[in-house]
Design a protein around this motif. Sequence first.
Motif, short mmCIF file in Angstrom:
data_model
loop_
_atom_site.label_atom_id
_atom_site.label_comp_id
_atom_site.label_asym_id
_atom_site.label_seq_id
_atom_site.Cartn_x
_atom_site.Cartn_y
_atom_site.Cartn_z
N ALA A 132 0.84 -1.20 0.00
CA ALA A 132 0.00 0.00 0.00
C ALA A 132 0.87 1.25 0.00
CB ALA A 132 -0.93 -0.01 1.22
N TYR A 133 1.93 1.22 0.79
CA TYR A 133 2.84 2.36 0.86
C TYR A 133 3.45 2.64 -0.52
CZ TYR A 133 2.92 1.89 6.02
OH TYR A 133 2.59 1.83 7.34
N ILE A 134 3.85 1.59 -1.20
CA ILE A 134 4.54 1.75 -2.50
C ILE A 134 3.66 2.52 -3.48
CG2 ILE A 134 5.40 0.50 -4.52
CD1 ILE A 134 6.18 -1.77 -2.49
N LYS A 135 2.40 2.12 -3.61
CA LYS A 135 1.50 2.77 -4.56
C LYS A 135 1.27 4.23 -4.18
CE LYS A 135 -1.04 -1.42 -5.90
NZ LYS A 135 -0.57 -1.43 -7.29
N ILE A 136 1.03 4.47 -2.90
CA ILE A 136 0.76 5.84 -2.44
C ILE A 136 1.97 6.74 -2.69
CG2 ILE A 136 0.32 7.27 -0.40
CD1 ILE A 136 -1.20 4.79 0.74
N ILE A 137 3.17 6.26 -2.32
CA ILE A 137 4.38 7.08 -2.47
C ILE A 137 4.70 7.30 -3.95
CG2 ILE A 137 6.86 7.15 -2.02
CD1 ILE A 137 6.31 5.52 0.54
N ALA A 138 4.57 6.26 -4.75
CA ALA A 138 4.87 6.38 -6.18
C ALA A 138 3.95 7.41 -6.83
CB ALA A 138 4.73 5.03 -6.87
N GLU B 28 8.51 0.30 -8.96
CA GLU B 28 9.66 -0.57 -8.76
C GLU B 28 10.79 0.18 -8.04
OE1 GLU B 28 12.85 -3.30 -11.30
OE2 GLU B 28 11.45 -1.97 -12.35
N ALA B 29 11.02 1.43 -8.45
CA ALA B 29 12.07 2.23 -7.82
C ALA B 29 11.74 2.51 -6.36
CB ALA B 29 12.25 3.55 -8.58
N VAL B 30 10.47 2.81 -6.09
CA VAL B 30 10.04 3.06 -4.71
C VAL B 30 10.18 1.80 -3.87
CG1 VAL B 30 8.08 3.67 -3.23
CG2 VAL B 30 8.48 4.94 -5.35
N GLU B 31 9.74 0.68 -4.41
CA GLU B 31 9.80 -0.58 -3.67
C GLU B 31 11.25 -0.93 -3.31
OE1 GLU B 31 8.44 -5.29 -4.04
OE2 GLU B 31 8.18 -3.92 -5.75
N ASN B 32 12.16 -0.83 -4.28
CA ASN B 32 13.56 -1.16 -4.01
C ASN B 32 14.18 -0.20 -3.01
OD1 ASN B 32 13.52 -3.35 -5.74
ND2 ASN B 32 14.29 -2.21 -7.50
N THR B 33 13.81 1.05 -3.09
CA THR B 33 14.34 2.04 -2.15
C THR B 33 13.87 1.74 -0.74
OG1 THR B 33 14.41 3.74 -3.88
CG2 THR B 33 14.47 4.50 -1.59
N LEU B 34 12.58 1.42 -0.59
CA LEU B 34 12.04 1.09 0.73
C LEU B 34 12.71 -0.16 1.30
CD1 LEU B 34 8.21 1.76 0.27
CD2 LEU B 34 9.85 3.14 1.53
N ARG B 35 12.98 -1.13 0.44
CA ARG B 35 13.65 -2.35 0.92
C ARG B 35 15.06 -2.03 1.40
NH1 ARG B 35 10.36 -6.36 0.29
NH2 ARG B 35 8.92 -6.50 -1.48
N LEU B 36 15.77 -1.19 0.66
CA LEU B 36 17.13 -0.80 1.06
C LEU B 36 17.11 -0.05 2.39
CD1 LEU B 36 18.49 0.29 -2.43
CD2 LEU B 36 19.47 -1.51 -0.99
N LEU B 37 16.14 0.84 2.54
CA LEU B 37 16.02 1.58 3.80
C LEU B 37 15.71 0.64 4.96
CD1 LEU B 37 13.99 4.68 2.52
CD2 LEU B 37 16.32 4.75 3.42
N ASP B 38 14.81 -0.33 4.72
CA ASP B 38 14.46 -1.30 5.76
C ASP B 38 15.66 -2.18 6.13
OD1 ASP B 38 11.90 -0.39 5.99
OD2 ASP B 38 10.98 -1.95 4.77
N LYS C 160 22.44 2.71 -7.56
CA LYS C 160 21.67 3.38 -8.62
C LYS C 160 20.92 2.38 -9.49
CE LYS C 160 24.61 7.47 -8.84
NZ LYS C 160 25.57 8.28 -9.61
N GLU C 161 21.48 1.20 -9.67
CA GLU C 161 20.78 0.20 -10.49
C GLU C 161 19.45 -0.18 -9.86
OE1 GLU C 161 25.00 -0.08 -11.78
OE2 GLU C 161 23.96 0.14 -9.87
N ARG C 162 19.42 -0.32 -8.55
CA ARG C 162 18.20 -0.75 -7.88
C ARG C 162 17.16 0.37 -7.79
NH1 ARG C 162 19.28 -4.32 -2.59
NH2 ARG C 162 16.99 -4.30 -2.67
N THR C 163 17.60 1.60 -7.71
CA THR C 163 16.65 2.71 -7.57
C THR C 163 16.32 3.38 -8.89
OG1 THR C 163 18.33 4.43 -7.25
CG2 THR C 163 17.62 3.20 -5.29
N GLY C 164 16.99 2.97 -9.95
CA GLY C 164 16.76 3.65 -11.22
C GLY C 164 17.40 5.03 -11.25
N GLY C 165 18.45 5.21 -10.44
CA GLY C 165 19.19 6.48 -10.46
C GLY C 165 18.54 7.59 -9.66
N LEU C 166 17.74 7.26 -8.65
CA LEU C 166 17.13 8.31 -7.82
C LEU C 166 18.22 9.08 -7.08
CD1 LEU C 166 14.07 6.47 -6.21
CD2 LEU C 166 14.13 7.84 -8.29
N ASP C 167 18.02 10.40 -6.95
CA ASP C 167 19.01 11.20 -6.23
C ASP C 167 18.64 11.28 -4.75
OD1 ASP C 167 16.99 13.14 -5.94
OD2 ASP C 167 17.67 14.26 -7.69
N GLU C 168 19.48 11.96 -3.96
CA GLU C 168 19.27 12.03 -2.51
C GLU C 168 17.96 12.70 -2.15
OE1 GLU C 168 22.16 13.23 0.31
OE2 GLU C 168 23.83 12.32 -0.78
#
Length: 717
Positions: free
Chosen positions: A3-9, A17-27, A40-48
Amino acid sequence: MDAYIKIIANALNLREEAVENTLRLLDEGATIPFIARYRKERTGGLDEVQITQISNWNDRLKELTKRKETIVKTIDEQGKMTAELQLRIEECWNATELEDIYLPYRPKRRTRAQVAREKGLEPLAQYILQQRGTLRQAPPILSALIARMGEEAAVNGAMDIIAELVNENEGTRNVVRGEFQRFAVISSKAVKTKQDSDEAAKYSDYFDFSEPLRRCSSHRLLAMRRGESEGILRVSISVDEDECIKKLKRHYVHGFGELQDILSAAVEDAYKRLLKPSIENEFAASSKEKADEEAINVFSENLRQLLLAAPLGQKRVMAFDPGYVNGCKIACLDKQGALLHHEIIYPHPPKRFYAQSTVAMMRMIKDFRIEAIAIGNGTASRESQAFVKEVVDKIGELPQGKPQVFVVSEDGASIYSASKLAREEFPDEDVTVRGAVSIGRRLMDPLSELVKIDPKNIGVGQYQHDVDQAKLKHSLDQTVESCVNLVGVNLNTASTYLLMYISGLGPVLAKNIVDYRTENGPFSSRSQLKKVPRLGAAAFLQCAGFLRIPNADNPLDNSAVHPESYGIVEQMAKDQQCTVKELIDDKSRQKGIQLERYLTAEVGMPTLLDIRKELEKPGRDPRQQIEVFEFDPRVKEIDDLEVGMELPGIVTNITNFGAFVDIGVHQDGLVHISQLADKFVRDPNEVVKLHQHVMVRVIAVDERRKRISLTMKQIKQ
């Protein structure tokens, strides 16, 4: 998490996919700088910035989930939970809507409506709401109740119940909320008993002030709220009351008659007594929260610019802390910032031992081979700058060359000098010496020195003491962490305070690193970090890429290439038939690298491009080069200023309404956002940066209020 992934995306317009991978890395415990730089590969190059937004949204949704659990538990305990209500709560991700759903079930202190219900008046309230007939036509059971209680008391009780029902109705609250969103006006007036006091003068602009709430800038709102908290202003948020009541009556009252008149009065009471105060408080809180967010963003951006200010580097520095009566404190530092010598001189009134001070300065410059002089920008700064330059001009040629002279912000130096850290660093020195040392070290490396001070005391905020302190600290800590990891730190010289901001470390591991270094000598390789007590594989993975070891056996240990990628670089060097060091030193060999050859399932092009960029300039400091600055010699005090003067200045603070500039008269001037450029400026950071050297023109001087208005329009920068 789904649910979080869809809302944040959806909220941030990012791929799920980028949001999900980022949340997993944070967790998994990964830090934002590490994710942004090495995943960057997992997040699709998202910046800070984007990763920070995901993290903040995730925290917000977690808090909302906890709130939902509390609400469900409370309603369950009342025995009022239904499947439909449970579903509404589960699917609601808006905090305001959630509280509206919960409002009818929220435990209350004993209200007027509850008292009326206890007297059995709920059926009468429902009869009035139906608006059919008159009181005399009420069913016998209600007629008996009215007769027993008396008509006035019974009707008043029923109206209290109706008022509470109106207040707790979601649709009703949204009607009023809509009026506030479109038409709310924030107003402030002076408290008559306080308006002539000295402390009230700074709020004079708000003694009789009003404007639409949606147009009220954060600095004005925070100024009014501060004036309110100090008892100088009365602040309110309001809409057209008559119009609101009309809209509510149109919704509830149908036709004309006795019951309609009673219902109309109940609706009006609901608005004035319950709805208006509630929604006004809601908008007061939300507008304050928005103003806090803007102010925190301004503070964080200013702090980032301050921390990333140009460093002088490792040079022998004389720190000069100016003063009048108590003299000027001098501290001489070696290239590593260690204290070599300190003393006090008196070049200014009232003592004015000019000749002795000159001789002392010349002696110290020669004896300690001083290459640069850092002068604090506080009291007597201009006079001290003039004195130091005269000394430098007289001293003649030196083996190290004549020292350059710099003016350094001393904001927070006194806080540091009295801190536990300063006492630990200099247990045998007093606060004046510690403060001078801090000024000198700020010139050498602002980042390393400023991390020792609470950011709120560095002097680059906007109402920093009025905003939500927990949110402010969180944002500033993230900013410091981001800056420290962007620059990287020397593993063999960094202090505990600097190391604790490195990705994956913290106070304990930072101290363990310093203790290990003290006991075993300098680190010779990054892999040696694994021998530090309690620094396990996870912490090593997070921190290694941000730590530098100059002159290490492996040149990659002094670069931003992560140890997990050393094998890739070694293969590149092998393919170019050279060593890693030769590959770094030879640009032609670097150009021969075909990155596509090194693509794998785990290593993508973003990582390979970062590696190639780092090989070109390994360990390069992203900060700019420092520049010498001089104020106009014509002005030293505010009364030296004349309208029309063009003067050099240093940007000392940036707010969302403009920039403050030091022009050397002990009082910063304001370049309003409308005066920053010959074009429309939405954000002052588009035009100026902290500590930037600018040219300004004086357009107004108010000596009584100590206000200087400046412009940068039609001036070549």
